[in-house]
Design an enzyme around this catalytic site. Structure first.
Site, PDB file in Angstrom:
ATOM      1  N   ASP A 103      50.220 112.425 -35.685  1.00 51.44           N
ATOM      2  CA  ASP A 103      48.609 112.329 -35.221  1.00 51.44           C
ATOM      3  C   ASP A 103      48.071 111.257 -35.783  1.00 51.44           C
ATOM      4  O   ASP A 103      46.829 111.237 -35.289  1.00 51.44           O
ATOM      5  CB  ASP A 103      48.052 113.529 -36.143  1.00 51.44           C
ATOM      6  CG  ASP A 103      48.728 114.852 -35.610  1.00 51.44           C
ATOM      7  OD1 ASP A 103      49.382 115.588 -36.221  1.00 51.44           O
ATOM      8  OD2 ASP A 103      48.665 115.091 -34.354  1.00 51.44           O
ATOM      9  N   HIS A 125      52.760 114.791 -44.724  1.00 47.52           N
ATOM     10  CA  HIS A 125      53.654 115.726 -44.046  1.00 47.52           C
ATOM     11  C   HIS A 125      54.385 116.679 -44.986  1.00 47.52           C
ATOM     12  O   HIS A 125      54.885 116.326 -46.025  1.00 47.52           O
ATOM     13  CB  HIS A 125      54.747 115.204 -42.985  1.00 47.52           C
ATOM     14  CG  HIS A 125      55.077 115.964 -41.883  1.00 47.52           C
ATOM     15  ND1 HIS A 125      56.027 117.139 -42.125  1.00 47.52           N
ATOM     16  CD2 HIS A 125      54.526 116.391 -40.608  1.00 47.52           C
ATOM     17  CE1 HIS A 125      56.244 117.615 -40.880  1.00 47.52           C
ATOM     18  NE2 HIS A 125      55.334 117.164 -40.134  1.00 47.52           N
TER      19      HIS A 125
HETATM   20  C1  SDX Z   1      51.452 118.264 -38.031  1.00 44.28           C
HETATM   21  O1  SDX Z   1      54.897 121.016 -39.792  1.00 44.28           O
HETATM   22  C2  SDX Z   1      54.922 120.179 -38.850  1.00 44.28           C
HETATM   23  O2  SDX Z   1      55.918 120.020 -38.362  1.00 44.28           O
HETATM   24  C3  SDX Z   1      53.558 119.820 -38.334  1.00 44.28           C
HETATM   25  C4  SDX Z   1      53.580 118.911 -37.088  1.00 44.28           C
HETATM   26  C5  SDX Z   1      54.357 119.425 -36.027  1.00 44.28           C
HETATM   27  O3  SDX Z   1      54.740 118.408 -35.181  1.00 44.28           O
HETATM   28  O4  SDX Z   1      54.169 120.874 -35.654  1.00 44.28           O
HETATM   29  O5  SDX Z   1      54.498 117.581 -37.656  1.00 44.28           O
HETATM   30  C6  SDX Z   1      52.499 118.413 -36.811  1.00 44.28           C
HETATM   31  O6  SDX Z   1      50.905 119.327 -38.211  1.00 44.28           O
HETATM   32  C7  SDX Z   1      51.467 116.938 -38.633  1.00 44.28           C
HETATM   33  C8  SDX Z   1      50.320 116.909 -39.923  1.00 44.28           C
HETATM   34  C9  SDX Z   1      49.027 116.770 -39.409  1.00 44.28           C
HETATM   35  N1  SDX Z   1      47.981 116.875 -40.470  1.00 44.28           N
HETATM   36  C10 SDX Z   1      47.467 115.655 -41.022  1.00 44.28           C
HETATM   37  O7  SDX Z   1      47.481 114.735 -40.813  1.00 44.28           O
HETATM   38  C11 SDX Z   1      46.214 116.388 -42.064  1.00 44.28           C
HETATM   39  C12 SDX Z   1      46.330 115.326 -43.194  1.00 44.28           C
HETATM   40  N2  SDX Z   1      47.480 115.854 -44.060  1.00 44.28           N
HETATM   41  C13 SDX Z   1      47.545 116.613 -44.932  1.00 44.28           C
HETATM   42  O8  SDX Z   1      46.637 117.642 -44.857  1.00 44.28           O
HETATM   43  C14 SDX Z   1      48.690 117.011 -45.539  1.00 44.28           C
HETATM   44  O9  SDX Z   1      49.475 116.098 -45.926  1.00 44.28           O
HETATM   45  C15 SDX Z   1      49.845 118.077 -45.069  1.00 44.28           C
HETATM   46  C16 SDX Z   1      48.955 119.399 -44.892  1.00 44.28           C
HETATM   47  C17 SDX Z   1      49.979 117.463 -43.537  1.00 44.28           C
HETATM   48  C18 SDX Z   1      50.860 118.248 -45.864  1.00 44.28           C
HETATM   49  O10 SDX Z   1      50.612 118.634 -47.099  1.00 44.28           O
HETATM   50  P1  SDX Z   1      51.432 118.823 -48.106  1.00 44.28           P
HETATM   51  O11 SDX Z   1      52.973 118.129 -47.706  1.00 44.28           O
HETATM   52  O12 SDX Z   1      51.565 120.363 -48.423  1.00 44.28           O
HETATM   53  O13 SDX Z   1      51.240 117.986 -49.343  1.00 44.28           O
HETATM   54  P2  SDX Z   1      50.167 118.672 -50.235  1.00 44.28           P
HETATM   55  O14 SDX Z   1      49.176 119.014 -49.721  1.00 44.28           O
HETATM   56  O15 SDX Z   1      51.041 119.311 -51.357  1.00 44.28           O
HETATM   57  O16 SDX Z   1      49.736 117.035 -50.928  1.00 44.28           O
HETATM   58  C19 SDX Z   1      50.574 116.482 -52.088  1.00 44.28           C
HETATM   59  C20 SDX Z   1      49.569 115.527 -52.629  1.00 44.28           C
HETATM   60  C21 SDX Z   1      48.289 116.306 -52.892  1.00 44.28           C
HETATM   61  O17 SDX Z   1      47.843 115.315 -53.887  1.00 44.28           O
HETATM   62  P3  SDX Z   1      47.775 115.927 -55.559  1.00 44.28           P
HETATM   63  O18 SDX Z   1      47.314 117.325 -55.590  1.00 44.28           O
HETATM   64  O19 SDX Z   1      49.504 115.741 -55.889  1.00 44.28           O
HETATM   65  O20 SDX Z   1      46.982 114.949 -56.396  1.00 44.28           O
HETATM   66  O21 SDX Z   1      49.430 114.544 -51.729  1.00 44.28           O
HETATM   67  C22 SDX Z   1      47.954 114.553 -51.272  1.00 44.28           C
HETATM   68  C23 SDX Z   1      47.345 115.824 -51.713  1.00 44.28           C
HETATM   69  O22 SDX Z   1      46.067 115.805 -51.793  1.00 44.28           O
HETATM   70  N3  SDX Z   1      47.794 114.434 -49.797  1.00 44.28           N
HETATM   71  C24 SDX Z   1      47.032 113.724 -49.263  1.00 44.28           C
HETATM   72  C25 SDX Z   1      47.157 113.819 -47.698  1.00 44.28           C
HETATM   73  N4  SDX Z   1      48.095 114.568 -47.598  1.00 44.28           N
HETATM   74  C26 SDX Z   1      48.384 115.103 -48.872  1.00 44.28           C
HETATM   75  N5  SDX Z   1      46.041 113.024 -49.849  1.00 44.28           N
HETATM   76  C27 SDX Z   1      45.308 112.323 -48.864  1.00 44.28           C
HETATM   77  N6  SDX Z   1      45.348 112.295 -47.410  1.00 44.28           N
HETATM   78  C28 SDX Z   1      46.324 112.962 -46.947  1.00 44.28           C
HETATM   79  N7  SDX Z   1      46.512 113.048 -45.845  1.00 44.28           N
END
Ligand code: SDX
Length: 396
Positions: free
Chosen positions: A331, A273
Site C-alpha cells: 500500500d 505487515h
Molecule cells: C495489507 O495480511 C495481508 O496479506 C494483507 C495484505 C494483503 O495483500 O492482503 O498484504 C494487504 O493489509 C497490507 C497492510 C496494510 N496496512 C497498513 O499499512 C497499516 C499500517 N500497518 C500496521 O497497521 C501493521 O503493520 C499491520 C496491521 C499491517 C501489521 O501489524 P502486526 O504485524 O500485527 O504488527 P503489530 O501490530 O504487532 O506491531 C508490532 C510493532 C508494534 O509496536 P510495539 O507494540 O512493539 O511497540 O510494530 C508497530 C506496532 O505499534 N507497528 C507500527 C506499524 N506497524 C506496526 N508502528 C508504526 N507504523 C506502522 N505501520
C-alpha cells in the site's frame, strides 16, 4: 512436512487451512502465485493470464487464454436493474459501501440457479465476478460524480475497458494510453491474491457455511475496507498529503517522532505487515510502476513520490522500524501511482477489491472443492464469569 515445504509443529497448530494457491516467505520477502514469482508474473503476464493461473493452477497457452478472455469479456455487463440499485445510495456514499451492496446484490440475480457443488456453476460464478467487478467499480465512481454509466465494450482489453468505463463520458471518448493501462493491469496482478489475509479468511469462513459466492465476496469486500488492511492505500496517501501540506521532506523527522511516541496512535501507513518481516516484493514493483507512470506523464518530480521515497529511506535507517522489521508493504506506493493514473483516492480500496476478487474466488473454490471441508467454527479462550445465579430485580 507438507510435500515440498517443511513447517515446524508450532506453525502447523496455528495454520487455518491447507492451500496450493499462494506462497509467502515473510522472512525472505518472497511471493509466489502457484509457484511463479510475482516479479516474473508482473513483467511477463497480464491480469487475465494471472486470473487463469490462480483459478486453474497453470498459466494458459494461447488457445486457453483466448477462450478465457472471451468468456470474461462476455460477462462484463450487469443486469440493467442493477443501475436502479445504485439510485438508492447517497451520491457521496463511499465506493466501498456501494460495492459491498452491489456485489452482494448479484446474489439476487444468480442465487436461485446456482449449485455450488457443481464445478461448472462454480466456474461461471468466478467468471461473472471477475468480469463484473470492473463494471460495478466504474459504476460506483460514475454515480458519485454524477456522470452517466458507461457500458463495457467487447473490443477492448479487460483493463482498457475498465479505464474507459471510468473516464469516458458521452461527450468525450477515453483515449487509451497503453503505459497507463499496463500500469493498472500490473496493479491488479500485484493485488490478486495473498494467501490467508483477513479478507480471504473472511471469504473462506463465509463460504464454509455454503453461502453463495457473490455473498461471500461481498463479505471479503467489507473486511478489506478496514484501514489496517485494504484501506491502508487511501490512508497512506492522506498521510503523505498531510506531511506535504505541513512542509514536506523537512517535516519527516517530526512525523517519525510522532509515530515513535508511545502515547500516540500515529502509524506509518503502508508500512509493516503481519507476515512480511522483510521488504514486501509488491512494494518494490509498485515503486517501479510509479517511476514508469510518472515518467510517462512528465511528473517525475511529483513531490509526493519524492516525499514517499525520502520517508522510506529515513524509516529504513531508523532503529524503531528496523528493530520491529517494519518495511513498506503493497500500500505504500500504490496510492501515488493510482492518483497519477487519475484514480480518485476514495476509489483506491475498491480497485484493491476488484483485483483481489480473483484471489478470493480461487481460495473459495479450493475450499468448496475439498470433500473434507466443514463449516468453520473458530474456538475461544473464555475469560468471563464462571456460573452464577440470577437475583430477582428488587435484589439487584
Ligand atoms: C495489507 O495480511 C495481508 O496479506 C494483507 C495484505 C494483503 O495483500 O492482503 O498484504 C494487504 O493489509 C497490507 C497492510 C496494510 N496496512 C497498513 O499499512 C497499516 C499500517 N500497518 C500496521 O497497521 C501493521 O503493520 C499491520 C496491521 C499491517 C501489521 O501489524 P502486526 O504485524 O500485527 O504488527 P503489530 O501490530 O504487532 O506491531 C508490532 C510493532 C508494534 O509496536 P510495539 O507494540 O512493539 O511497540 O510494530 C508497530 C506496532 O505499534 N507497528 C507500527 C506499524 N506497524 C506496526 N508502528 C508504526 N507504523 C506502522 N505501520
Amino acid at each position: 512436512k507438507t510435500g515440498k515445504f517443511t513447517y515446524d509443529p508450532g506453525f502447523m497448530s496455528t495454520a487455518a487451512c491447507r492451500s496450493t494457491i499462494t506462497y509467502i516467505d515473510g522472512d525472505k520477502g518472497e511471493l509466489l502465485y502457484r509457484g511463479y514469482p510475482i516479479e516474473q508474473l508482473a513483467v511477463n503476464c497480464d491480469f487475465l493470464e494471472t486470473c487463469y493461473l490462480l483459478l486453474k493452477g497453470e498459466l494458459p497457452n494461447a488457445t486457453q487464454k483466448s477462450e478465457f478472455v472471451n468468456k470474461v469479456t462476455r460477462h462484463t455487463m450487469v443486469h440493467e436493474q442493477m443501475s436502479r440499485f445504485f439510485q438508492g445510495f447517497r451520491r457521496d456514499a463511499h465506493p466501498m459501501a456501494v460495492l459491498v451492496g452491489t456485489v452482494g446484490a448479484l446474489s439476487a440475480f444468480y442465487h436461485d440457479s446456482l449449485d455450488i457443488n457443481n464445478p461448472e456453476h462454480r466456474e461461471i460464478s468466478a467468471i461473472r465476478l471477475i468480469a463484473k467487478l470492473p463494471t460495478l467499480v466504474a459504476m460506483a465512481y460514475k454515480y458519485t460524480v454524477g456522470q452517466p454509466f458507461v457500458y463495457p465494450r467487447n473490443d477492448l482489453s479487460y483493463t482498457a475497458n475498465f479505464m474507459r468505463m471510468m473516464f469516458a463520458t458521452p461527450c468525450e471518448e477515453y483515449k487509451v494510453n497503453d503505459v497507463l493501462v499496463r500500469a493498472m493491469d500490473r496493479i491488479f496482478i500485484l493485488h490478486a491474491d495473498h494467501e490467508q489475509n483477513a479478507s480471504t479468511s473472511t471469504v473462506r469462513l463465509a463460504g464454509s457455511s455454503g453461502a453463495n459466492p457473490f455473498a461471500c465476496i461481498a463479505s471479503g469486500i467489507a473486511c478489506l475496507w478496514g484501514p489496517a488492511h485494504g484501506g491502508a492505500n487511501e490512508a497512506c496517501l492522506e498521510m503523505l498529503e498531510d506531511i506535504q501540506a505541513q512542509g514536506g521532506v523537512a517535516k519527516i523527522g517530526e512525523f517519525i517522532a510522532k509515530v515513535k511516541d508511545k502515547n500516540s496512535s500515529v502509524k506509518l501507513m503502508g508500512f509493516g505487515h503481519r507476515v512480511y518481516k522483510n521488504y514486501d516484493p509488491r512494494a518494490k514493483l509498485m515503486r517501479e510502476t510509479c517511476h514508469e507512470v510518472l515518467g510517462e506523464l512528465g511528473l517525475q518530480d511529483d513531490p509526493l513520490f519524492k516525499l514517499a521515497m525520502a520517508l522510506e529511506k529515513i524509516a529504513l535507517e531508523d532503529d524503531y522500524f528496523v528493530s520491529r522489521k517494519l518495511y513498506p508493504n503493497v500500500d505504500f506506493y500504490s496510492g501515488i501511482v493510482q492518483r497519477a493514473i487519475g484514480i480518485p483516492t476514495e476509489l483506491f480500496t475498491a480497485i484493491f477489491a476488484l483485483a483481489r476478487t480473483v484471489g478470493w474466488i480461487a481460495q473459495w473454490n479450493e475450499m468448496i472443492s475439498d470433500p473434507e471441508q466443514k463449516i468453520g467454527r473458530p474456538r475461544q479462550l473464555f475469560t468471563g464469569e464462571t456460573q452464577r445465579d440470577v437475583k430477582p430485580l428488587h435484589q439487584r
